[in-house]
Design a protein around this motif. Sequence first.
Motif, PDB file in Angstrom:
ATOM      1  N   ASP A 174       0.825  -1.205   0.000  1.00 27.64           N
ATOM      2  CA  ASP A 174       0.000   0.000   0.000  1.00 27.64           C
ATOM      3  C   ASP A 174       0.866   1.266   0.000  1.00 27.64           C
ATOM      4  OD1 ASP A 174      -2.262  -1.525  -0.047  1.00 27.64           O
ATOM      5  OD2 ASP A 174      -2.724  -1.301   2.093  1.00 27.64           O
ATOM      6  N   GLN A 175       1.939   1.260   0.802  1.00 26.58           N
ATOM      7  CA  GLN A 175       2.847   2.403   0.833  1.00 26.58           C
ATOM      8  C   GLN A 175       3.521   2.585  -0.523  1.00 26.58           C
ATOM      9  OE1 GLN A 175       6.216   1.944   3.455  1.00 26.58           O
ATOM     10  NE2 GLN A 175       7.101   3.927   2.906  1.00 26.58           N
ATOM     11  N   ILE A 176       3.933   1.476  -1.129  1.00 25.99           N
ATOM     12  CA  ILE A 176       4.615   1.558  -2.426  1.00 25.99           C
ATOM     13  C   ILE A 176       3.654   2.027  -3.512  1.00 25.99           C
ATOM     14  CG2 ILE A 176       5.766   0.164  -4.182  1.00 25.99           C
ATOM     15  CD1 ILE A 176       6.845  -1.561  -1.817  1.00 25.99           C
ATOM     16  N   GLU A 177       2.408   1.572  -3.444  1.00 21.65           N
ATOM     17  CA  GLU A 177       1.417   2.009  -4.426  1.00 21.65           C
ATOM     18  C   GLU A 177       1.184   3.521  -4.339  1.00 21.65           C
ATOM     19  OE1 GLU A 177      -3.160   0.955  -5.859  1.00 21.65           O
ATOM     20  OE2 GLU A 177      -2.355   0.100  -4.006  1.00 21.65           O
ATOM     21  N   GLN A 180      10.177  -4.344  -7.587  1.00 19.84           N
ATOM     22  CA  GLN A 180       9.178  -4.913  -8.495  1.00 19.84           C
ATOM     23  C   GLN A 180       7.826  -4.217  -8.321  1.00 19.84           C
ATOM     24  OE1 GLN A 180       9.243  -9.022  -7.313  1.00 19.84           O
ATOM     25  NE2 GLN A 180      10.836  -9.603  -8.781  1.00 19.84           N
ATOM     26  N   LEU A 181       7.403  -4.064  -7.070  1.00 20.47           N
ATOM     27  CA  LEU A 181       6.108  -3.441  -6.813  1.00 20.47           C
ATOM     28  C   LEU A 181       6.091  -1.981  -7.231  1.00 20.47           C
ATOM     29  CD1 LEU A 181       5.232  -4.980  -3.324  1.00 20.47           C
ATOM     30  CD2 LEU A 181       4.108  -5.469  -5.503  1.00 20.47           C
ATOM     31  N   HIS A 235       3.211  -0.778  -9.884  1.00 13.59           N
ATOM     32  CA  HIS A 235       2.156   0.194  -9.590  1.00 13.59           C
ATOM     33  C   HIS A 235       2.344   1.483 -10.390  1.00 13.59           C
ATOM     34  CE1 HIS A 235      -0.159  -2.014  -6.667  1.00 13.59           C
ATOM     35  NE2 HIS A 235       0.953  -2.390  -6.072  1.00 13.59           N
ATOM     36  N   THR A 236       3.587   1.846 -10.676  1.00 13.11           N
ATOM     37  CA  THR A 236       3.819   3.000 -11.548  1.00 13.11           C
ATOM     38  C   THR A 236       3.222   2.742 -12.927  1.00 13.11           C
ATOM     39  OG1 THR A 236       5.865   3.546 -10.364  1.00 13.11           O
ATOM     40  CG2 THR A 236       5.582   4.488 -12.563  1.00 13.11           C
ATOM     41  N   ALA A 237       3.452   1.552 -13.449  1.00 12.52           N
ATOM     42  CA  ALA A 237       2.916   1.197 -14.766  1.00 12.52           C
ATOM     43  C   ALA A 237       1.389   1.187 -14.757  1.00 12.52           C
ATOM     44  CB  ALA A 237       3.462  -0.155 -15.202  1.00 12.52           C
TER      45      ALA A 237
END
Length: 606
Positions: free
Chosen positions: A449-452, A579-580, A584-586
Amino acid sequence: MCGIIGILGRTPVAPLLVDALKRLEYRGYDSAGIATLEDGHLDRLRAEGKLRNLDLKLAGSPRFGLAGIGHTRWATHGAPTERNAHPHATERLAVVHNGIIENFRELRLEMEAAGRTFSSDTDTEVIAHLVTVNLAAGMAPRDAVQAVLGRLTGAFSLAFLFEGEGDLLIGARRGSPLAIGWGDGEMFLGSDAIALGPFTDEITYLNDGDWVVLTRSSAEIYDEAGNPVSRPLTQLHGTTHVVDKGNHRHFMVKEVHEQPEVVGHTVAHYLDLVNGSAKVPAGIDFAAIDRLSITACGTAFYAGFVAKYWFERYARLPVDIDIASEFRYREQPLSKDGLSIVISQSGETADTLASLRYAKGEGQKIAAIVNVRESTIAREADFVLPTLAGPEIGVASTKAFTAQLSVLAATAVAAGKARGVLSGDEEHALVRALSEVPRLMHEALKLEDQIEALARDLAKVKHCLYLGRGTSYPIALEGALKLKEISYIHAEGYAAGELKHGPIALIDEDMPVVVIAPFDHIFEKTVSNMQEVAARGGRIILITDRKGAEAAAMDTMATIILPEMPASVTALVYTIPVQLLAYHTAVFMGTDVDQPRNLAKSVTVE
């Protein structure tokens, strides 16, 4: 990747269990078994080897129970024998298990001290005894299972069948996947929709940490804290014959989440987790090898690059690492006492295959690390080291990469022991660290969630820089590659010490810099590089642990804090957030994540 199936049925379930296990054969296995309730009593049938062996046993001795569980096993703790095959049972229950229980030794000693007798070498059997002790103390099955789940360290999925309880199955997951199948007067548990597809088109995927109590008419789901929860119902459409996305939006993120299970099975295949030792791949004499050559392309090349650090550090074995498309043409002289390792997910990569043939022509022995055992590279190699990742559908490699790292790490430890570089205690410590990776990956996935949220900002930039030192340098390269290939944002990975030799000219307030920096013996050097970035207005995304975050003591665009872990395994776990972040950027940018433009899964031409 082991397979699990459980059925509360209206007709005899034994043939249905075996048929469902056949649908899970793609996950890989070396033994199989079922347990059913026959007139209320537990009955087990297990066989070493392929499912046809179990089929033959069942044909000779049919079972007629209406409730049962089944399992295909990749050997982790204990050899792939019938006595170590699942289900494991006591006088009160049978259990099947995917994953690794890290603290099983301590728990087993506790159970043995309490008078319990073990009949296998597995970590799984301790779960059966722990729950049995709770049942003997008067607990109901659901309470007995819940109490044990809190004592288990590791990543796992479980299914329980209880003596005298013909209308009860209990399942649980932490790390490894597990799903509920809804029927008409029937209920099912399975590792994925492929196993459940023939029985139902209505699936509920358990969230991480969930456990479930099933009867033929109900499913009571609880979260890790024991609170009742509801999870959405998913309608299956045409997924009964193909690998499916589960409850994930894309194959790529599903495969990211499969990594704790994949890595657990892979390291267990190459390590003796019971004795804390590494298995030397059959036929390879590391003591006689004077130099190692590693050749690969793309992400597989970065796996080999990480392995260069491991082989040189733990085995004192010099390593040459080459991109296959360069190696095949530069006519490198190779020692006839050397070993070449070629790495390819598909086993068909054209440049890697040509490199293999060149090295073989120079008199070298070839070890192939592949995900497809029947591939050309596997057939032409002298030694095959399979990665056991299962099918990888996303073009951007994720679980295949960490499975490659797992094979290479275990092999480096085996080489170090064979060459007399590692002491027994050092070997045990490295093996222990590798056995903990699935749990550490599981913890890293909790940061999604933080990475998203961070990816929402990253999706607005045009360029990005990744920095790392030691084994974090190849992970920086891999992180940059992932961002490029699925989001189409220009990104570069650099050794952090090279910052002043050119890349620093790019730093400004619009350039995010992802710094991969576990707190280790070179952390202070990386902090100096971060200060250089900060002094020029650069926005830092720091991936570190708690000690690293405290020691850095600077403002960042974001700090992603991973668990503390031995330096020997940081490359495996720190791969998860990069990877995450790319994924999520993509997604925010709306690109085709699973099939990015201009790319192919297997590059079979130059």
